[in-house]
Design an enzyme around this catalytic site. Structure first.
Site, mmCIF file in Angstrom:
data_model
loop_
_atom_site.group_PDB
_atom_site.id
_atom_site.type_symbol
_atom_site.label_atom_id
_atom_site.label_comp_id
_atom_site.label_asym_id
_atom_site.label_seq_id
_atom_site.Cartn_x
_atom_site.Cartn_y
_atom_site.Cartn_z
ATOM 1 N N ASP A 1 0.513 -1.293 -0.302
ATOM 2 C CA ASP A 1 0.239 0.139 -0.149
ATOM 3 C C ASP A 1 0.967 1.273 0.338
ATOM 4 O O ASP A 1 0.311 2.463 -0.502
ATOM 5 C CB ASP A 1 -0.945 -0.042 1.118
ATOM 6 C CG ASP A 1 -1.793 -1.331 0.886
ATOM 7 O OD1 ASP A 1 -2.315 -1.705 0.106
ATOM 8 O OD2 ASP A 1 -1.926 -1.662 2.461
ATOM 9 N N HIS B 1 -6.116 -3.200 5.143
ATOM 10 C CA HIS B 1 -5.501 -3.696 3.644
ATOM 11 C C HIS B 1 -6.566 -3.802 3.266
ATOM 12 O O HIS B 1 -6.790 -5.483 2.558
ATOM 13 C CB HIS B 1 -4.425 -4.854 4.264
ATOM 14 C CG HIS B 1 -3.325 -4.777 3.245
ATOM 15 N ND1 HIS B 1 -2.882 -4.496 2.735
ATOM 16 C CD2 HIS B 1 -3.402 -6.604 2.335
ATOM 17 C CE1 HIS B 1 -2.246 -5.068 0.744
ATOM 18 N NE2 HIS B 1 -3.046 -6.316 1.339
#
Ligand code: APR
Length: 323
Positions: A150, A182
């Site tokens: 990410d 996530h």
């Protein structure tokens, strides 16, 4: 010099991750474990001319030996996401796999640092934590969900969104971090450089940028058209985070970097949870969250909530979906 075990080493992520670990001078022995095809992968990787030893372990009866003596264990075993599957759809299959592997971890390498890549990280990390807790082997400062992909996406997409002149901006890497979860909207990019943020907003690119960071994984799932989810970029990101842990074992100073952690079990976790809840304007502090962690000796020594203090209202709104 550190012994590292990769669980799921013959997989789409496991193979390139193992290769990258083989190139690292910080690794002395690489134990590769999978339920299939791992001997070929280990033989192949072992020909890379670095000093570390590569060993293959296949099947449940060799799992204990694969884990014994490891200081770092990276869990990437599981099934990948197919088109139309959310990360949560993966849950029922991967939860069972994580439970089995973490139970073995508790018996054979409970003092190692455990990095979890298997998705959905928002759920597999709690499963690992609960499993270790039940077995009396939980060291919350050594269990981390890997969210570095990410962060990498947030940085590379920021360069793309800012355009060519961003190449001259050496601070893009320090301009954005990612906290929260996530999975889709729980992924919260925090823009630290307000000038970059203003430029994106002025060009009406801010919302698209945030969306791209949150759903960047779907671009890969779609492009692979049924052949799985991100593997190469995930391996690269997983290696970057593994290297931070390895460097921390060598007592190198490491800048705070995000990981998905069990706040409920960490010293300073309650205060971090309260800071996050305040920034998101919600009453309840999260038990699990991706927060910049300070690594020392292969574990979390403290949490860094500085960035939560500086977020503006719009980002506070985003943060709400992750709490
Ligand atoms: N023990 C060990 N290895 C296992 C087990 C198990 N119980 N079950 C599956 N595996 C192995 C498979 O044999 C395979 O080699 O895990 C590997 C997974 O590889 P892929 O199917 O190629 O999946 P990959 O794309 O690498 O993704 C793995 O990481 O990011 C996440 O969403 C992704 O949860 C998925 C995981």
């Amino acid at each position: 010099m550190v012994r590292v075990t990769v669980l799921g080493a013959a997989g789409g992520i496991g193979q390139p991750l193992s290769l990258l670990l083989k190139t690292s001078p910080l690794v002395s022995q690489l134990n590769l474990y999978d339920i299939r095809n791992v001997h070929g992968v280990a033989a192949d990787i072992s020909h890379v001319n670095t000093d570390s030893k590569v060993l293959a372990f296949q099947g449940n009866e060799e799992l204990g030996a694969a884990l014994a003596g490891a200081q770092l264990v990276v869990l990437t075993a599981g099934v990948p996401r197919k088109p139309g599957m959310s990360r949560d759809d993966l849950f029922s299959i991967n939860a069972g796999i994580v439970q089995v592997l973490v139970t073995a971890f508790a018996s054979h390498s409970p003092d190692a640092c455990l990095l979890i890549i298997t998705n959905p990280v928002n759920s597999t990390v709690p499963i690992a934590v609960e499993t270790l807790k039940r077995l009396g082997k939980l060291r919350p400062n050594r269990v981390m969900g890997v969210t570095s992909l990410d962060v990498m996406r947030a940085q590379s997409f920021l360069k793309a969104a800012l355009g060519p002149e961003s190449n001259s901006i050496s601070t893009v890497e320090n301009s954005v971090t990612v906290v929260g979860g996530h999975s889709g909207p729980t992924i919260v990019p925090l823009m630290k450089n307000k000038d970059h943020q203003r430029r994106l907003r002025a060009n009406n690119k801010y919302d698209d940028y945030i969306h791209r960071v949150q759903f960047g994984g779907d671009e890969v799932v779609k492009a692979k058209a049924g052949a799985g989810s991100a593997t190469l970029s995930m391996a690269s990101a997983g290696f970057c985070f593994s290297e931070l842990v390895l460097r921390s074992i060598r007592r190198e100073p490491i800048k705070p970097y995000p990981a998905f952690v069990y706040l409920g079990g960490l010293e300073g976790g309650a205060a971090a949870g309260a800071a996050i809840a305040a920034a998101a304007s919600v009453g309840e502090a999260p038990d699990y969250f991706a927060v910049p962690v300070v690594l020392r000796d292969g574990e979390i020594s403290s949490l860094d909530t500085t960035d939560f203090k500086n977020i503006d209202n719009a980002e506070g709104g985003l943060l709400k979906t992750a709490v």
